[in-house]
Design a protein around this motif. Structure first.
Motif, PDB file in Angstrom:
ATOM      1  N   ARG A 174       0.672  -1.219   0.034  1.00 60.36           N
ATOM      2  CA  ARG A 174      -0.006   0.206  -0.112  1.00 60.36           C
ATOM      3  C   ARG A 174       0.923   1.345   0.028  1.00 60.36           C
ATOM      4  O   ARG A 174       1.647   1.466   0.747  1.00 60.36           O
ATOM      5  N   HIS A 175       0.666   2.273  -0.983  1.00 58.66           N
ATOM      6  CA  HIS A 175       1.362   3.529  -0.848  1.00 58.66           C
ATOM      7  C   HIS A 175       0.278   4.507  -0.950  1.00 58.66           C
ATOM      8  O   HIS A 175      -0.440   4.815  -2.011  1.00 58.66           O
ATOM      9  N   THR A 176      -0.264   5.229  -0.052  1.00 61.75           N
ATOM     10  CA  THR A 176      -1.388   5.899   0.266  1.00 61.75           C
ATOM     11  C   THR A 176      -1.168   7.452  -0.455  1.00 61.75           C
ATOM     12  O   THR A 176      -0.083   8.028  -0.064  1.00 61.75           O
ATOM     13  N   ARG A 177      -2.159   7.607  -1.308  1.00 63.48           N
ATOM     14  CA  ARG A 177      -1.918   9.044  -1.919  1.00 63.48           C
ATOM     15  C   ARG A 177      -2.799   9.868  -1.233  1.00 63.48           C
ATOM     16  O   ARG A 177      -3.964   9.655  -0.512  1.00 63.48           O
ATOM     17  N   HIS A 184       2.213  11.195  -2.312  1.00 64.37           N
ATOM     18  CA  HIS A 184       1.869  10.017  -1.563  1.00 64.37           C
ATOM     19  C   HIS A 184       2.383  10.307   0.033  1.00 64.37           C
ATOM     20  O   HIS A 184       3.430  11.111   0.213  1.00 64.37           O
ATOM     21  N   THR A 218      -1.088  -1.661  -5.414  1.00 67.44           N
ATOM     22  CA  THR A 218      -0.584  -0.790  -4.384  1.00 67.44           C
ATOM     23  C   THR A 218      -1.586   0.101  -3.827  1.00 67.44           C
ATOM     24  O   THR A 218      -1.319   0.969  -2.787  1.00 67.44           O
ATOM     25  N   ALA A 219      -2.564   0.303  -4.123  1.00 71.33           N
ATOM     26  CA  ALA A 219      -3.670   1.357  -4.077  1.00 71.33           C
ATOM     27  C   ALA A 219      -5.027   0.732  -3.265  1.00 71.33           C
ATOM     28  O   ALA A 219      -6.125   1.496  -3.198  1.00 71.33           O
ATOM     29  N   SER A 220      -4.914  -0.436  -2.611  1.00 72.86           N
ATOM     30  CA  SER A 220      -5.933  -0.814  -1.890  1.00 72.86           C
ATOM     31  C   SER A 220      -5.719  -0.405  -0.576  1.00 72.86           C
ATOM     32  O   SER A 220      -4.985  -0.275   0.178  1.00 72.86           O
ATOM     33  N   ASP A 243      -8.827   4.099  -6.034  1.00 73.67           N
ATOM     34  CA  ASP A 243      -8.207   5.384  -5.556  1.00 73.67           C
ATOM     35  C   ASP A 243      -8.643   6.515  -6.587  1.00 73.67           C
ATOM     36  O   ASP A 243      -7.788   7.374  -6.955  1.00 73.67           O
ATOM     37  N   GLU A 258     -12.515   4.726  -3.165  1.00 75.83           N
ATOM     38  CA  GLU A 258     -11.638   3.652  -3.166  1.00 75.83           C
ATOM     39  C   GLU A 258     -11.670   2.874  -4.365  1.00 75.83           C
ATOM     40  O   GLU A 258     -10.671   2.273  -5.106  1.00 75.83           O
TER      41      GLU A 258
END
Length: 333
Positions: A174-177, A184, A218-220, A243, A258
């Motif tokens: 996970r890479h939170t934006r 990020h 990576t975006a979940s 996302d 999401e």
């Protein structure tokens, strides 16, 4: 007990922390009698923790899954006081230290690994295991020796069903934006390349890992989102975008979803308990859904009850929303 001598709970020496070993206490002149006082807990032979009733009450008020993870972290801190050299936390305990999502175990036993040929730890309530050195990588988390997040994923693969295996892998990647931007927040705990390299090594559960690897993203944002993504695939729906920033005709940011189907103007919004009990979040949601509707978007609100107990109802709602948006497909059985 009747006839027993009263315990004189004199203050403990300042250098002793919240958790300490018998040897550390005795080196500072603490008597065995003092160690039997009621203000101390005795979680392991040779280990003591200062008792904190308020902390116990706080843990008991948490949802069961979160309470179990907190207890795992506390037990890891306690065992670290007597942990054999070269050992490290593994399995579910390591996942709890990294705050990675896994189903809790049925007990509070902690999992401790060693590299072969060292002998596995044999001490209750510890589940010891011996692991070949080329299979995993270890690091330090909160001062505690533990597996890396990527290694946790491969070690737990054969113990998790596919949805939980994917949710765990998603959490590692996970890479939170920050919504509305290309920026990020904190970097991911691992990379797809790391997972792929560990997957190529012959190990228990290797086939299960290879099956899950192409499903990771990576975006979940959460395990329920990962689970829902797999359901959408199983039901025959199009692959959703993740996302997604939703904007009005003037470019104003209406919100971030999401999971969404921008081409059909359908957003899937998972609503956990915080959406219900936090007033600010509730008010933001109402405004967001109003703005979406005013700009031609349909919102399917997903709850745990719908997703896990009434999946056919949820499938029907998503199907209807997509058809209204112009999708010409048909969900599978």
């Amino acid at each position: 007990q009747a006839g027993s001598m009263p315990c004189l709970c004199t203050p403990l020496p300042q250098p002793l922390g919240e958790v300490f070993s018998t040897e550390q206490a005795q080196a500072l002149g603490v008597s065995r009698g003092r160690l039997r006082c009621a203000d101390l807990e005795h979680p392991f032979i040779g280990v003591y923790r200062r008792r904190d009733p308020a902390e116990h009450a706080r843990i008991n008020d948490l949802p069961p899954r979160h309470a179990w993870a907190v207890r795992q972290r506390l037990r890891a801190e306690e065992f670290a006081a007597i942990m054999p050299a070269g050992s490290f936390f593994t399995g579910r305990t390591a996942a709890a230290l990294w705050d990675l999502p896994i189903p809790p175990a049925r007990s509070d036993d902690i999992e401790v690994g060693v590299l072969a040929p060292a002998r596995a730890v044999r001490r209750a309530p510890v589940r010891g295991s011996q692991i070949r050195q080329h299979l995993v990588q270890a690091t330090v988390r909160f001062g505690l020796p533990t597996l890396t997040p990527a290694s946790i994923w491969v070690v737990l693969a054969h113990r998790l069903a596919l949805p939980d295996r994917v949710a765990l892998g998603d959490a590692v990647l996970r890479h939170t934006r920050i919504p509305g931007t290309d920026r990020h927040e904190d970097p991911p705990l691992g990379t797809l390349q790391e997972l792929a390299e560990l997957t190529e090594i012959a190990r228990p559960g290797a086939m299960l890992l290879r099956r899950a690897l192409p499903l990771l993203v990576t975006a979940s944002a959460s395990p329920p989102e990962s689970h829902l993504r797999l359901l959408l695939r199983e039901w025959g729906f199009p692959e959703p975008s993740l996302d997604v920033d939703v904007r009005g005709p003037d470019g104003r940011l209406l919100g971030c979803s999401e999971l969404a189907y921008p081409e059909f103007r359908v957003a899937l919004e998972y609503e956990g308990d915080h959406h219900r009990v936090l007033a600010d979040q509730w008010n933001r949601d109402i405004q967001k859904y109003h703005d979406y509707a005013a700009n031609g978007w349909s919102v399917v609100r997903v709850t745990a009850t719908l997703q896990y107990q009434q999946p056919l109802v949820l499938r029907g709602r998503i199907h209807d929303a997509l058809r209204r948006g112009g999708w010409g497909g048909e969900a599978g059985a």
